[in-house]
Design a protein around this motif. Structure first.
Motif, PDB file in Angstrom:
ATOM      1  N   MET A 199      -7.769   6.091   2.303  1.00 14.62           N
ATOM      2  CA  MET A 199      -7.102   6.772   3.406  1.00 14.62           C
ATOM      3  C   MET A 199      -6.692   5.751   4.461  1.00 14.62           C
ATOM      4  O   MET A 199      -7.473   4.877   4.823  1.00 14.62           O
ATOM      5  CB  MET A 199      -8.009   7.834   4.022  1.00 14.62           C
ATOM      6  CG  MET A 199      -8.389   8.954   3.068  1.00 14.62           C
ATOM      7  SD  MET A 199      -6.972   9.889   2.441  1.00 14.62           S
ATOM      8  CE  MET A 199      -6.530  10.829   3.893  1.00 14.62           C
ATOM      9  N   GLU A 200      -5.457   5.864   4.907  1.00 18.41           N
ATOM     10  CA  GLU A 200      -4.942   5.044   5.999  1.00 18.41           C
ATOM     11  C   GLU A 200      -4.107   5.971   6.873  1.00 18.41           C
ATOM     12  O   GLU A 200      -3.176   6.609   6.377  1.00 18.41           O
ATOM     13  CB  GLU A 200      -4.091   3.897   5.428  1.00 18.41           C
ATOM     14  CG  GLU A 200      -3.681   2.856   6.435  1.00 18.41           C
ATOM     15  CD  GLU A 200      -3.031   1.659   5.755  1.00 18.41           C
ATOM     16  OE1 GLU A 200      -3.670   0.594   5.708  1.00 18.41           O
ATOM     17  OE2 GLU A 200      -1.883   1.799   5.276  1.00 18.41           O
ATOM     18  N   GLU A 201      -4.480   6.078   8.142  1.00 20.22           N
ATOM     19  CA  GLU A 201      -3.809   6.989   9.079  1.00 20.22           C
ATOM     20  C   GLU A 201      -3.802   8.430   8.550  1.00 20.22           C
ATOM     21  O   GLU A 201      -2.818   9.145   8.675  1.00 20.22           O
ATOM     22  CB  GLU A 201      -2.383   6.512   9.376  1.00 20.22           C
ATOM     23  CG  GLU A 201      -2.304   5.136   9.987  1.00 20.22           C
ATOM     24  CD  GLU A 201      -3.002   4.996  11.328  1.00 20.22           C
ATOM     25  OE1 GLU A 201      -3.286   6.019  11.979  1.00 20.22           O
ATOM     26  OE2 GLU A 201      -3.283   3.850  11.721  1.00 20.22           O
ATOM     27  N   ASN A 202      -4.907   8.823   7.927  1.00 17.27           N
ATOM     28  CA  ASN A 202      -5.075  10.167   7.373  1.00 17.27           C
ATOM     29  C   ASN A 202      -4.081  10.490   6.260  1.00 17.27           C
ATOM     30  O   ASN A 202      -3.758  11.646   6.008  1.00 17.27           O
ATOM     31  CB  ASN A 202      -5.002  11.237   8.472  1.00 17.27           C
ATOM     32  CG  ASN A 202      -6.169  11.144   9.407  1.00 17.27           C
ATOM     33  OD1 ASN A 202      -7.308  11.003   8.974  1.00 17.27           O
ATOM     34  ND2 ASN A 202      -5.902  11.205  10.704  1.00 17.27           N
ATOM     35  N   HIS A 241      -3.451   6.603   0.142  1.00 20.27           N
ATOM     36  CA  HIS A 241      -2.698   5.435  -0.312  1.00 20.27           C
ATOM     37  C   HIS A 241      -3.313   4.837  -1.571  1.00 20.27           C
ATOM     38  O   HIS A 241      -4.469   5.098  -1.886  1.00 20.27           O
ATOM     39  CB  HIS A 241      -2.711   4.338   0.766  1.00 20.27           C
ATOM     40  CG  HIS A 241      -1.799   4.587   1.918  1.00 20.27           C
ATOM     41  ND1 HIS A 241      -2.075   5.514   2.897  1.00 20.27           N
ATOM     42  CD2 HIS A 241      -0.627   4.003   2.263  1.00 20.27           C
ATOM     43  CE1 HIS A 241      -1.104   5.493   3.796  1.00 20.27           C
ATOM     44  NE2 HIS A 241      -0.215   4.581   3.434  1.00 20.27           N
ATOM     45  N   ILE A 242      -2.526   4.006  -2.239  1.00 22.04           N
ATOM     46  CA  ILE A 242      -2.991   3.221  -3.375  1.00 22.04           C
ATOM     47  C   ILE A 242      -2.357   1.825  -3.268  1.00 22.04           C
ATOM     48  O   ILE A 242      -1.175   1.705  -2.952  1.00 22.04           O
ATOM     49  CB  ILE A 242      -2.635   3.889  -4.738  1.00 22.04           C
ATOM     50  CG1 ILE A 242      -3.223   3.122  -5.930  1.00 22.04           C
ATOM     51  CG2 ILE A 242      -1.137   4.068  -4.905  1.00 22.04           C
ATOM     52  CD1 ILE A 242      -4.671   3.353  -6.159  1.00 22.04           C
ATOM     53  N   ASN A 259       0.882  -1.174   0.000  1.00 24.48           N
ATOM     54  CA  ASN A 259       0.000   0.000   0.000  1.00 24.48           C
ATOM     55  C   ASN A 259       0.913   1.216   0.000  1.00 24.48           C
ATOM     56  O   ASN A 259       1.520   1.543   1.016  1.00 24.48           O
ATOM     57  CB  ASN A 259      -0.910   0.016   1.228  1.00 24.48           C
ATOM     58  CG  ASN A 259      -1.954  -1.074   1.192  1.00 24.48           C
ATOM     59  OD1 ASN A 259      -2.270  -1.610   0.126  1.00 24.48           O
ATOM     60  ND2 ASN A 259      -2.486  -1.426   2.338  1.00 24.48           N
ATOM     61  N   ALA A 260       1.025   1.847  -1.152  1.00 23.36           N
ATOM     62  CA  ALA A 260       1.937   2.979  -1.308  1.00 23.36           C
ATOM     63  C   ALA A 260       1.268   4.272  -0.873  1.00 23.36           C
ATOM     64  O   ALA A 260       0.095   4.501  -1.186  1.00 23.36           O
ATOM     65  CB  ALA A 260       2.367   3.110  -2.758  1.00 23.36           C
ATOM     66  N   GLN A 261       2.014   5.102  -0.166  1.00 25.59           N
ATOM     67  CA  GLN A 261       1.517   6.458   0.040  1.00 25.59           C
ATOM     68  C   GLN A 261       1.414   7.082  -1.347  1.00 25.59           C
ATOM     69  O   GLN A 261       2.296   6.913  -2.195  1.00 25.59           O
ATOM     70  CB  GLN A 261       2.450   7.246   0.952  1.00 25.59           C
ATOM     71  CG  GLN A 261       2.408   6.721   2.379  1.00 25.59           C
ATOM     72  CD  GLN A 261       3.161   7.597   3.350  1.00 25.59           C
ATOM     73  OE1 GLN A 261       3.627   8.687   3.004  1.00 25.59           O
ATOM     74  NE2 GLN A 261       3.283   7.134   4.583  1.00 25.59           N
ATOM     75  N   TYR A 262       0.308   7.762  -1.587  1.00 30.70           N
ATOM     76  CA  TYR A 262      -0.023   8.224  -2.930  1.00 30.70           C
ATOM     77  C   TYR A 262       1.106   9.036  -3.569  1.00 30.70           C
ATOM     78  O   TYR A 262       1.391   8.891  -4.759  1.00 30.70           O
ATOM     79  CB  TYR A 262      -1.328   9.011  -2.895  1.00 30.70           C
ATOM     80  CG  TYR A 262      -1.885   9.286  -4.262  1.00 30.70           C
ATOM     81  CD1 TYR A 262      -2.436   8.254  -5.026  1.00 30.70           C
ATOM     82  CD2 TYR A 262      -1.844  10.557  -4.806  1.00 30.70           C
ATOM     83  CE1 TYR A 262      -2.949   8.489  -6.291  1.00 30.70           C
ATOM     84  CE2 TYR A 262      -2.360  10.803  -6.070  1.00 30.70           C
ATOM     85  CZ  TYR A 262      -2.905   9.770  -6.799  1.00 30.70           C
ATOM     86  OH  TYR A 262      -3.408  10.011  -8.054  1.00 30.70           O
ATOM     87  N   HIS A 263       1.775   9.865  -2.778  1.00 33.11           N
ATOM     88  CA  HIS A 263       2.845  10.698  -3.336  1.00 33.11           C
ATOM     89  C   HIS A 263       4.022   9.862  -3.830  1.00 33.11           C
ATOM     90  O   HIS A 263       4.834  10.332  -4.623  1.00 33.11           O
ATOM     91  CB  HIS A 263       3.328  11.733  -2.312  1.00 33.11           C
ATOM     92  CG  HIS A 263       4.076  11.133  -1.156  1.00 33.11           C
ATOM     93  ND1 HIS A 263       5.413  10.872  -1.199  1.00 33.11           N
ATOM     94  CD2 HIS A 263       3.651  10.717   0.057  1.00 33.11           C
ATOM     95  CE1 HIS A 263       5.797  10.333  -0.058  1.00 33.11           C
ATOM     96  NE2 HIS A 263       4.748  10.222   0.720  1.00 33.11           N
ATOM     97  N   ALA A 264       4.130   8.589  -3.377  1.00 30.74           N
ATOM     98  CA  ALA A 264       5.239   7.720  -3.768  1.00 30.74           C
ATOM     99  C   ALA A 264       4.854   6.750  -4.894  1.00 30.74           C
ATOM    100  O   ALA A 264       5.660   5.914  -5.286  1.00 30.74           O
ATOM    101  CB  ALA A 264       5.737   6.938  -2.559  1.00 30.74           C
ATOM    102  N   GLN A 265       3.652   6.875  -5.423  1.00 35.06           N
ATOM    103  CA  GLN A 265       3.194   5.949  -6.450  1.00 35.06           C
ATOM    104  C   GLN A 265       4.157   5.892  -7.632  1.00 35.06           C
ATOM    105  O   GLN A 265       4.495   4.818  -8.116  1.00 35.06           O
ATOM    106  CB  GLN A 265       1.793   6.344  -6.927  1.00 35.06           C
ATOM    107  CG  GLN A 265       1.238   5.420  -7.994  1.00 35.06           C
ATOM    108  CD  GLN A 265      -0.165   5.811  -8.441  1.00 35.06           C
ATOM    109  OE1 GLN A 265      -0.740   6.781  -7.970  1.00 35.06           O
ATOM    110  NE2 GLN A 265      -0.718   5.036  -9.354  1.00 35.06           N
ATOM    111  N   GLN A 277       2.398  -2.074 -10.166  1.00 38.80           N
ATOM    112  CA  GLN A 277       1.220  -1.532 -10.827  1.00 38.80           C
ATOM    113  C   GLN A 277       0.144  -1.288  -9.785  1.00 38.80           C
ATOM    114  O   GLN A 277      -0.097  -2.137  -8.915  1.00 38.80           O
ATOM    115  CB  GLN A 277       0.711  -2.510 -11.882  1.00 38.80           C
ATOM    116  CG  GLN A 277       1.692  -2.725 -13.009  1.00 38.80           C
ATOM    117  CD  GLN A 277       1.168  -3.697 -14.046  1.00 38.80           C
ATOM    118  OE1 GLN A 277       0.474  -4.653 -13.729  1.00 38.80           O
ATOM    119  NE2 GLN A 277       1.499  -3.437 -15.306  1.00 38.80           N
ATOM    120  N   SER A 278      -0.503  -0.153  -9.895  1.00 33.66           N
ATOM    121  CA  SER A 278      -1.572   0.170  -8.954  1.00 33.66           C
ATOM    122  C   SER A 278      -2.856  -0.541  -9.364  1.00 33.66           C
ATOM    123  O   SER A 278      -3.058  -0.870 -10.533  1.00 33.66           O
ATOM    124  CB  SER A 278      -1.784   1.680  -8.885  1.00 33.66           C
ATOM    125  OG  SER A 278      -2.122   2.193 -10.146  1.00 33.66           O
TER     126      SER A 278
END
Length: 140
Positions: free
Chosen positions: A127-130, A133-134, A105-111, A120-121
């Motif tokens: 949202m996880e811990e505010n 994520h993807i 589960n990648a933090q979205y900014h690190a996709q 591949q997403s």
């Protein structure tokens, strides 16, 4: 540089990196960061040329693969190629353990970073811990 955690001291060093990155920098509650999967996961720690711990991650068996979790690099060591090296080591350990299906589960900014490594997403962002994520997957 990277090693499988084999001692309590190494595990504490890995936890300290996670506390700095996730708890202090990203405001994840400590009780959510150190979780029930600690004992079943294979933990990895990275040491720099001065033998100082600077990076960590863990692998946890899940479904018919392994989940890469808690990937963290101290701010002093970011944007120097260490993330790619850490992921390559995590993938090697997973492969050595017989896994071919990697999930995270990648933090979205690190996709984009994970995509550059062949992940591949899939699915919707969540949202996880505010933190946005993807879910991502890689078959080796």
């Amino acid at each position: 540089m990277f090693k499988i955690v084999t001692t309590q001291t190494m595990l504490e060093e890995a936890h300290n990196i996670r506390k700095k990155v996730f708890v202090e920098e990203q405001s994840v509650p400590l009780e959510n960061e150190i979780d029930q999967y600690e004992t079943m996961a294979t933990h990895i720690i990275g040491y720099d040329k001065n033998d100082m711990p600077f990076a960590t991650g863990r692998l946890r068996p899940i479904d018919n693969g392994v989940k890469i979790e808690r990937v963290a690099i101290l701010a002093t060591h970011r944007n120097k190629g260490c993330g790619k090296l850490l992921m390559e080591f995590l993938e090697k350990v997973a492969k050595d353990q017989g896994y071919q299906r990697l999930m995270l589960n990648a933090q979205y900014h690190a996709q984009g970073f994970y995509e550059s490594l062949g992940y591949q997403s899939f699915g919707e962002t969540f949202m996880e811990e505010n933190i946005k994520h993807i879910a991502m997957i890689k078959i080796m």
